[in-house]
Design a protein around this motif. Structure first.
Motif, mmCIF file in Angstrom:
data_model
loop_
_atom_site.group_PDB
_atom_site.id
_atom_site.type_symbol
_atom_site.label_atom_id
_atom_site.label_comp_id
_atom_site.label_asym_id
_atom_site.label_seq_id
_atom_site.Cartn_x
_atom_site.Cartn_y
_atom_site.Cartn_z
ATOM 1 N N ASP A 193 36.208 37.541 15.504
ATOM 2 C CA ASP A 193 37.360 37.440 13.611
ATOM 3 C C ASP A 193 36.477 36.826 12.951
ATOM 4 O OD1 ASP A 193 38.600 37.719 11.848
ATOM 5 O OD2 ASP A 193 40.596 36.363 12.243
ATOM 6 N N ASP A 194 35.763 37.229 12.099
ATOM 7 C CA ASP A 194 34.854 35.871 10.936
ATOM 8 C C ASP A 194 34.129 34.689 11.832
ATOM 9 O OD1 ASP A 194 35.793 36.663 8.438
ATOM 10 O OD2 ASP A 194 37.641 35.721 8.371
ATOM 11 N N GLY A 195 33.310 35.175 12.384
ATOM 12 C CA GLY A 195 32.606 34.984 13.305
ATOM 13 C C GLY A 195 32.615 33.885 14.904
ATOM 14 N N LEU A 196 33.602 34.065 14.523
ATOM 15 C CA LEU A 196 34.401 33.850 16.389
ATOM 16 C C LEU A 196 34.454 35.073 17.649
ATOM 17 C CD1 LEU A 196 37.156 31.208 15.117
ATOM 18 C CD2 LEU A 196 34.622 30.722 15.400
ATOM 19 N N PHE A 197 34.602 34.527 18.860
ATOM 20 C CA PHE A 197 34.994 35.016 19.747
ATOM 21 C C PHE A 197 35.859 34.106 20.976
ATOM 22 C CE2 PHE A 197 33.697 36.463 24.144
ATOM 23 C CZ PHE A 197 34.503 37.403 24.651
ATOM 24 N N ILE A 198 37.264 34.887 20.369
ATOM 25 C CA ILE A 198 38.304 34.109 20.624
ATOM 26 C C ILE A 198 38.722 35.719 22.007
ATOM 27 C CG2 ILE A 198 41.018 33.769 20.013
ATOM 28 C CD1 ILE A 198 39.308 33.488 17.251
ATOM 29 N N LYS A 242 34.629 30.644 8.114
ATOM 30 C CA LYS A 242 36.319 30.050 6.788
ATOM 31 C C LYS A 242 35.736 28.600 6.614
ATOM 32 C CE LYS A 242 39.857 32.592 8.119
ATOM 33 N NZ LYS A 242 39.373 33.797 8.625
ATOM 34 N N ARG A 243 34.053 28.382 7.882
ATOM 35 C CA ARG A 243 33.195 26.635 7.482
ATOM 36 C C ARG A 243 32.267 27.123 6.657
ATOM 37 N NH1 ARG A 243 30.369 24.202 12.599
ATOM 38 N NH2 ARG A 243 30.492 22.688 10.825
ATOM 39 N N GLN A 244 32.221 27.759 5.862
ATOM 40 C CA GLN A 244 30.949 28.297 4.746
ATOM 41 C C GLN A 244 31.170 27.459 3.700
ATOM 42 O OE1 GLN A 244 27.620 28.364 6.204
ATOM 43 N NE2 GLN A 244 29.058 29.249 8.270
ATOM 44 N N THR A 245 30.390 27.107 3.051
ATOM 45 C CA THR A 245 30.744 26.345 1.626
ATOM 46 C C THR A 245 30.916 27.588 0.357
ATOM 47 O OG1 THR A 245 28.478 25.653 1.015
ATOM 48 C CG2 THR A 245 30.222 23.938 2.394
ATOM 49 N N THR A 246 30.181 28.850 0.433
ATOM 50 C CA THR A 246 29.880 30.047 -0.464
ATOM 51 C C THR A 246 30.520 31.191 0.174
ATOM 52 O OG1 THR A 246 28.250 30.384 0.023
ATOM 53 C CG2 THR A 246 28.244 28.923 -1.247
ATOM 54 N N LYS A 247 31.408 32.499 -0.652
ATOM 55 C CA LYS A 247 31.765 33.155 -0.108
ATOM 56 C C LYS A 247 30.357 34.023 0.638
ATOM 57 C CE LYS A 247 34.677 37.290 -1.147
ATOM 58 N NZ LYS A 247 35.248 37.961 -2.347
ATOM 59 N N VAL A 248 29.409 34.564 -0.187
ATOM 60 C CA VAL A 248 28.112 34.874 0.630
ATOM 61 C C VAL A 248 28.225 34.131 2.257
ATOM 62 C CG1 VAL A 248 25.889 35.072 0.294
ATOM 63 C CG2 VAL A 248 27.337 35.515 -1.449
ATOM 64 N N GLY A 249 28.479 33.277 2.152
ATOM 65 C CA GLY A 249 27.867 32.489 3.774
ATOM 66 C C GLY A 249 28.553 33.057 4.724
ATOM 67 N N ALA A 250 29.790 32.812 3.948
ATOM 68 C CA ALA A 250 31.604 33.338 4.411
ATOM 69 C C ALA A 250 30.831 35.152 5.147
ATOM 70 C CB ALA A 250 32.515 33.150 3.752
ATOM 71 N N ILE A 251 30.516 35.841 4.532
ATOM 72 C CA ILE A 251 30.424 36.814 4.958
ATOM 73 C C ILE A 251 29.015 37.440 5.918
ATOM 74 C CG2 ILE A 251 29.865 39.339 3.360
ATOM 75 C CD1 ILE A 251 31.040 39.255 1.164
ATOM 76 N N LYS A 252 28.105 36.003 5.304
ATOM 77 C CA LYS A 252 27.397 36.613 6.703
ATOM 78 C C LYS A 252 26.953 35.478 8.294
ATOM 79 C CE LYS A 252 23.287 36.163 3.313
ATOM 80 N NZ LYS A 252 21.825 35.258 2.959
ATOM 81 N N THR A 253 28.098 35.115 7.870
ATOM 82 C CA THR A 253 28.848 34.621 9.687
ATOM 83 C C THR A 253 29.339 35.358 9.709
ATOM 84 O OG1 THR A 253 28.157 32.193 8.454
ATOM 85 C CG2 THR A 253 29.831 32.979 10.662
#
Length: 205
Positions: free
Chosen positions: A57-62, A74-85
């Motif tokens: 989920d959103d770049g994490l393996f839980i 959700k640590r990214q400062t932009t929406k584009v950065g969040a999508i890439k992560t």
């Protein structure tokens, strides 16, 4: 079988001397829904109901109740950065998660995405088997629940991470962070703790 501790939680992993079937025999589910409709909030409950071992989920393996690897979008400062992560476009990020999945070898994973195409891209990037079942968020939530989740996202910028607060608080230093403990009905056990965050890009629209 042997055990490995992930953030204080024990998880069974494959014995290297045993017959190891590997990733190709892992069952992959996809939870699909528009942004802000409650996928992360309901992912943990869905995993309990369907006996799914872990979540992407959103770049994490839980896995279990622990964040095993990855970096939160959700640590990214932009929406584009969040999508890439979330899509694991950074090679180092991708490799850290694929290595941990190979180490822990869960029998099943739930991959979250805003569309079937996104889920498939994430699975391919992480070298996972084909998705066996897509689960639309509409099939496990009510219209009211989705509307409430969307309101929290739009009006307050709140996002949910399906992991306990103590595990991710350090990563979100300076962000709005709050635990969200969920209890199910009397017939079912406690559902566990999620974490509410308000990432920087929420302020940006």
């Amino acid at each position: 079988m042997r055990y490995v501790s992930v953030y204080g939680t024990k998880h069974i992993i494959a014995d290297p001397t045993a017959d190891n079937k590997g990733k190709n025999h892992m069952k992959i589910y996809g939870l699909v829904g528009k942004s802000g409709t409650g996928k992360s909030f309901h992912a943990m409950t869905l995993c309990q109901d369907k006996n799914i071992d872990g979540i992407i989920d959103d770049g994490l393996f839980i896995i279990g109740s622990g964040v095993a690897a990855g970096t939160s979008a959700k640590r990214q400062t932009t929406k584009v950065g969040a999508i890439k992560t979330a899509l694991f476009t950074d090679p180092a990020h991708k490799e850290s998660v694929t290595a941990k999945i190979a180490e822990l070898q869960p029998e099943s994973l739930l991959v979250l995405g805003t569309s079937e195409e996104m889920v498939q891209k994430i699975a391919a990037r992480l070298e996972l088997p084909e998705i066996e079942e897509f689960i639309p968020i509409e099939s496990i939530t009510t219209e009211r629940e989705r509307a409430e989740a969307l309101q929290q996202r739009k009006e307050k910028g709140k996002h949910v991470i399906p992991a306990p607060t103590f595990q991710i608080k350090r990563e979100f230093s300076g962000y709005f962070v709050d635990p969200l403990r969920i209890f199910r009905s009397r017939e079912k056990p406690q559902d566990g703790e999620r974490t509410v965050v308000r990432p920087t890009f929420s302020y940006l629209g």
